[in-house]
Write a protein that holds these residues in place. Structure first.
Motif, mmCIF file in Angstrom:
data_model
loop_
_atom_site.group_PDB
_atom_site.id
_atom_site.type_symbol
_atom_site.label_atom_id
_atom_site.label_comp_id
_atom_site.label_asym_id
_atom_site.label_seq_id
_atom_site.Cartn_x
_atom_site.Cartn_y
_atom_site.Cartn_z
ATOM 1 N N LEU A 182 8.748 -0.285 -5.353
ATOM 2 C CA LEU A 182 9.257 0.683 -6.329
ATOM 3 C C LEU A 182 8.207 1.757 -6.621
ATOM 4 N N VAL A 183 6.975 1.309 -6.949
ATOM 5 C CA VAL A 183 5.976 2.297 -7.389
ATOM 6 C C VAL A 183 5.434 3.130 -6.228
ATOM 7 N N TYR B 248 -0.837 1.982 -2.954
ATOM 8 C CA TYR B 248 -1.132 0.557 -3.148
ATOM 9 C C TYR B 248 -2.476 0.215 -2.521
ATOM 10 N N VAL B 249 -3.334 -0.393 -3.302
ATOM 11 C CA VAL B 249 -4.621 -0.819 -2.775
ATOM 12 C C VAL B 249 -4.718 -2.327 -2.901
ATOM 13 N N GLY B 250 -4.633 -3.019 -1.760
ATOM 14 C CA GLY B 250 -4.780 -4.467 -1.734
ATOM 15 C C GLY B 250 -5.995 -4.773 -0.900
ATOM 16 N N PHE C 276 -3.706 1.316 -11.938
ATOM 17 C CA PHE C 276 -2.975 0.198 -12.558
ATOM 18 C C PHE C 276 -3.556 -1.086 -11.974
ATOM 19 N N HIS C 277 -4.254 -1.866 -12.786
ATOM 20 C CA HIS C 277 -4.916 -3.091 -12.318
ATOM 21 C C HIS C 277 -3.984 -4.275 -12.560
ATOM 22 N N PHE C 278 -3.673 -5.023 -11.507
ATOM 23 C CA PHE C 278 -2.743 -6.141 -11.708
ATOM 24 C C PHE C 278 -2.940 -7.215 -10.639
ATOM 25 N N ASN C 279 -2.355 -8.374 -10.883
ATOM 26 C CA ASN C 279 -2.218 -9.418 -9.858
ATOM 27 C C ASN C 279 -0.946 -10.214 -10.176
ATOM 28 N N TRP C 280 -0.693 -11.271 -9.407
ATOM 29 C CA TRP C 280 0.540 -12.041 -9.632
ATOM 30 C C TRP C 280 0.652 -12.549 -11.054
ATOM 31 N N ALA D 85 -2.570 14.469 -10.573
ATOM 32 C CA ALA D 85 -3.173 13.145 -10.743
ATOM 33 C C ALA D 85 -2.785 12.218 -9.588
ATOM 34 N N GLN D 86 -3.730 11.421 -9.165
ATOM 35 C CA GLN D 86 -3.412 10.394 -8.170
ATOM 36 C C GLN D 86 -3.232 9.062 -8.902
ATOM 37 N N ILE D 87 -2.224 8.316 -8.498
ATOM 38 C CA ILE D 87 -1.945 7.051 -9.174
ATOM 39 C C ILE D 87 -2.059 5.912 -8.171
ATOM 40 N N ILE D 88 -2.842 4.922 -8.543
ATOM 41 C CA ILE D 88 -3.119 3.821 -7.624
ATOM 42 C C ILE D 88 -2.743 2.508 -8.290
ATOM 43 N N VAL D 89 -2.103 1.611 -7.551
ATOM 44 C CA VAL D 89 -1.900 0.263 -8.062
ATOM 45 C C VAL D 89 -2.854 -0.654 -7.303
ATOM 46 N N LYS D 90 -3.759 -1.270 -8.052
ATOM 47 C CA LYS D 90 -4.807 -2.082 -7.432
ATOM 48 C C LYS D 90 -4.476 -3.564 -7.622
#
Ligand SMILES: [Zn+2]
Ligand SMILES: [Zn+2]
Length: 320
Positions: free
Chosen positions: A40-41, A48-50, A68-72, A101-106
């Protein structure tokens, strides 16, 4: 009988162990949740940074960066995840119109770093502006905030005019009903905004900006998330009608040469700068009263008595 026991045990292991259908369904459910979220994001423009894929956060690539800092596990930390997710969606929607702006989900999975709660950080030119955006928004929720137009904004320390007033105005929003009881603070530095009568600039701890380039968002729920503006003439007359700060007179008594002027100049510098380093970096000496002092300098291997006179901040004169 022994055979039946064994069968029961096997059945139990099958239905409750790690590889049981329930357990596999739960684990794959997590995958599905996460993949849905990531799909979605990223579809909305986030990156997405994994760390399993060996990717790292970009450095200094963009001026504005939200992470956006997250995990399971953090996905199941409610309401924190939902709150941060809502902010993330808002950021993604805004970044669709201006791609500044750059948006990253980490994803912290497999990084070895622990993460208890999801959060969003905001960086500008590789410096952290806000550690936790959701927390900041909660803090600002019951405040009336003003925003300057960054194009016209003048950053840094400005000598403030002598006659100033704290900005206390009604909100320009038509539906807002907080009357004149709004104390306006800057959306960025969270300090009170003050008006300078002589130059018509509005000042906060970030710097200053001309009165025309500020917009308002009060705490009335009917206001919504939009920034509202006054007509220039209306705003200026409201600002000029504000009650100025009460002047405070301080009397300093002392004999000639004890350091009254030096004290006053030092006091002005103390109020102007946060640290000695900041004061040292200033282009001009910050003093409001002419003063002089004696010192010794080394010239051709000899100490020479020298008087330093500061007549005007920009002009320093030395006499032997
Ligand atoms: Zn500010
Ligand atoms: Zn309002």
């Amino acid at each position: 009988m022994a055979g039946a026991d064994k069968l029961w045990r096997l059945l139990e292991e099958f239905s409750t162990g790690d590889l049981s259908p329930d357990s596999i369904a739960a684990t794959s459910g997590k995958y599905v949740d996460k993949m849905d979220f990531v799909d979605l994001v990223t579809g909305m423009g986030a990156k997405y940074v994994g760390f399993t894929s060996g990717m790292e956060l970009p450095k200094n690539v963009h001026k504005e960066l939200y992470v956006f800092h997250f995990n399971w596990n953090s996905q199941h930390q409610q309401p924190a995840f939902a709150e941060n997710f809502a902010i993330l969606l808002g950021l993604l929607e805004n970044s669709g119109t201006d791609r500044k702006a750059q948006i990253i989900v980490k994803d912290y999975h497999d990084t070895g770093e622990s993460l208890e709660m999801p959060y969003i950080s905001h960086e500008r030119n590789a410096a952290v502006i806000t550690e936790d955006l959701a927390e900041e928004r909660r803090e600002l929720a019951d405040k009336c905030i003003m925003q300057y137009n960054t194009v016209y904004f003048e950053r840094g320390e400005w000598k403030r005019p002598i006659k100033m007033a704290r900005v206390r105005l009604p909100c320009p929003g038509n539906d807002c009903s907080l009357g004149t009881h709004c104390d306006w603070i800057c959306y960025k530095c969270h300090t009170s905004v003050s008006f300078g009568y002589d130059d018509n600039f509005l000042y906060c701890d970030c710097g200053r900006c001309w009165y025309k380039h500020w917009s308002f968002q009060c705490k009335d729920p009917r206001h919504g998330a939009e920034w509202r503006k006054y007509q220039d003439n209306t705003l200026l007359s409201l600002l000029n009608a504000l009650e100025p700060f009460e002047p405070l007179n301080i009397l300093i008594l002392g004999e000639t040469g004890v350091g009254k002027s030096t004290f006053i100049n030092a006091f002005v510098s103390y109020l102007t700068y946060d640290t000695l380093d900041d004061a040292m970096k200033a282009k001009e000496l910050n003093c409001i009263i002419p003063f002089s002092f004696d010192t010794q300098v080394v010239e051709q291997g000899q100490y020479v008595q020298t008087t330093v006179r500061i007549i005007h901040p920009a002009r320093m004169t030395c006499f032997h």
